[in-house]
Design an enzyme around this catalytic site. Structure first.
Site, PDB file in Angstrom:
ATOM      1  N   THR A  13       0.814  -1.219   0.000  1.00 40.28           N
ATOM      2  CA  THR A  13       0.000   0.000   0.000  1.00 40.28           C
ATOM      3  C   THR A  13       0.844   1.264   0.000  1.00 40.28           C
ATOM      4  O   THR A  13       0.474   2.274  -0.603  1.00 40.28           O
ATOM      5  CB  THR A  13      -0.926  -0.006   1.237  1.00 40.28           C
ATOM      6  OG1 THR A  13      -1.759  -1.167   1.196  1.00 40.28           O
ATOM      7  CG2 THR A  13      -1.810   1.229   1.269  1.00 40.28           C
ATOM      8  N   THR A  89       1.707  -4.803   4.446  1.00 38.66           N
ATOM      9  CA  THR A  89       1.569  -5.086   5.879  1.00 38.66           C
ATOM     10  C   THR A  89       1.131  -6.518   6.194  1.00 38.66           C
ATOM     11  O   THR A  89       1.421  -7.019   7.278  1.00 38.66           O
ATOM     12  CB  THR A  89       0.573  -4.114   6.533  1.00 38.66           C
ATOM     13  OG1 THR A  89      -0.714  -4.260   5.908  1.00 38.66           O
ATOM     14  CG2 THR A  89       1.047  -2.683   6.404  1.00 38.66           C
ATOM     15  N   GLN A 274      -1.619 -20.577  20.980  1.00 43.03           N
ATOM     16  CA  GLN A 274      -2.592 -19.736  20.300  1.00 43.03           C
ATOM     17  C   GLN A 274      -2.740 -18.374  20.980  1.00 43.03           C
ATOM     18  O   GLN A 274      -3.320 -17.459  20.411  1.00 43.03           O
ATOM     19  CB  GLN A 274      -3.958 -20.431  20.274  1.00 43.03           C
ATOM     20  CG  GLN A 274      -3.970 -21.709  19.470  1.00 43.03           C
ATOM     21  CD  GLN A 274      -5.306 -22.435  19.520  1.00 43.03           C
ATOM     22  OE1 GLN A 274      -6.300 -21.889  19.993  1.00 43.03           O
ATOM     23  NE2 GLN A 274      -5.328 -23.673  19.049  1.00 43.03           N
TER      24      GLN A 274
END
Length: 342
Positions: A13, A89, A274
């Site tokens: 971007t 990103t 996790q």
């Protein structure tokens, strides 16, 4: 003395601008970056630009692109004082982690940055990220680079690359380093937390080790899942399991039989958590002892991105002596906390 920085543009971007006829974002000619951000000329460093021939979305960045960036750094290492990599990103944490393992004996800054909005947008975060990224990439004291590792600079924070994860697709403050302190912060003054910076052992010369294996599989465990299909997957060399909490999994005899069968077939099993914060601690709960019994490898408090790229780099790498398990247990670039090394 003006420091020399090589700016490597891969895509993303930050190098886009809006086509006002179609409304779509399109890459601009990155050789025109100085006209887009004229403030770059005010920074006390000389900037050269090396752009990928075809800018790519970060979701397309993988081992070949990691090697290309590492090659750029290797062939220009003696000619530049620092490197700034502009990157999309979505996979920046994977690239930063991979480069941290590929670039051995690094004694110059390698900073990655990007933006959530394109550089031509009125509210863009691209200019601040790029300009301050240049400051960190050219920061020297007493003829020595202050930053001597791969780091991500984003929204006022400098973070160790192999400790980061992207946690927001919306906010400018898109990255976190949940298990390691911030290396620096940009405010009125450019702040660096020197006690937290990584330094390579003095006897290791700089080299770029391009070895990356694709024989790694990542799997997230969830309640109620069956492991039956694991034994039907063609043999993988490394299976990274993302499990509950500090290292637990459902404790049925069938689970252990399945995982043991995978191990008996020669597959290494690495266990990561996790949880965003904290790490693996085999033996803390009974349901984690299954991993001790089958000879799994603790991923400590590593991010999934770091564990995956470390495994890809170490697997079948002829430049390391010892076994995969022995090498994975080593804290190579500050990727996990020693206090959790059990």
């Amino acid at each position: 003395m003006k420091r020399r920085v090589l700016l490597i543009y891969t895509g993303g971007t930050i190098g886009m601008e809006k086509n006002y006829e179609t409304g779509a974002l399109v890459p601009f000619n990155f050789s025109n970056i100085f006209s887009k951000i004229p403030e770059m000329s005010l920074i006390e460093c000389e900037v050269s630009v090396k752009a990928f021939e075809t800018p790519i979305d970060s979701s397309d960045v993988g081992p070949e692109e990691w090697k290309e960036v590492a090659h750029y750094i290797e062939e220009n290492y003696e000619f530049y004082d620092g490197f700034l990599i502009l990157h999309g990103t979505d996979t920046m944490s994977y690239t930063a982690s991979a480069l941290s393992f590929m670039l051995k004996g690094l004694r110059k800054p390698v900073i990655l940055t990007g933006s959530q909005l394109p550089i031509g947008d009125l509210r863009t975060d691209a200019k601040e990220n790029l300009l301050t990224g240049l400051y960190y990439a050219s920061l020297y004291e007493n003829e020595e680079a202050v930053i001597q590792e791969v780091a991500i600079y984003f929204e006022y924070k400098l973070l160790r690359g192999n400790r980061t994860l992207k946690y927001s697709a919306e906010y400018f403050d898109a990255y976190q380093s949940p298990n390691y302190p911030t290396l620096g912060q940009s405010g009125v003054h450019l702040k660096v937390e020197k006690d937290f910076l990584y330094r390579s052992p003095a006897d290791i010369p700089f080299t770029a080790d391009m070895h990356i294996s694709r024989q790694v599989l990542f799997w997230r465990i969830f309640p109620g899942m069956t492991l039956d299909y694991f034994t039907e997957i063609p043999k993988m060399k490394v299976l990274i399991l993302q499990v509950f909490g500090s290292g637990t999994i459902f404790s049925s005899a069938k689970t252990e039989r399945t995982l043991r069968k995978i191990r008996d077939n020669g597959t290494e099993i690495v266990v990561v958590t996790q949880c965003i914060s904290g790490g693996i601690s085999f033996g803390k709960y009974e349901n984690s002892n299954i991993f001790k019994r089958i000879g799994a490898i603790s991923g400590h408090d590593m991010t999934a991105e770091s564990a995956i790229t470390k495994a890809m780099h170490l697997l079948d790498n002829p430049n390391y002596s010892g076994t995969f398990a022995e090498n994975f247990a080593l804290n190579l670039r500050g990727e996990f906390s020693n206090m959790i090394n059990r």
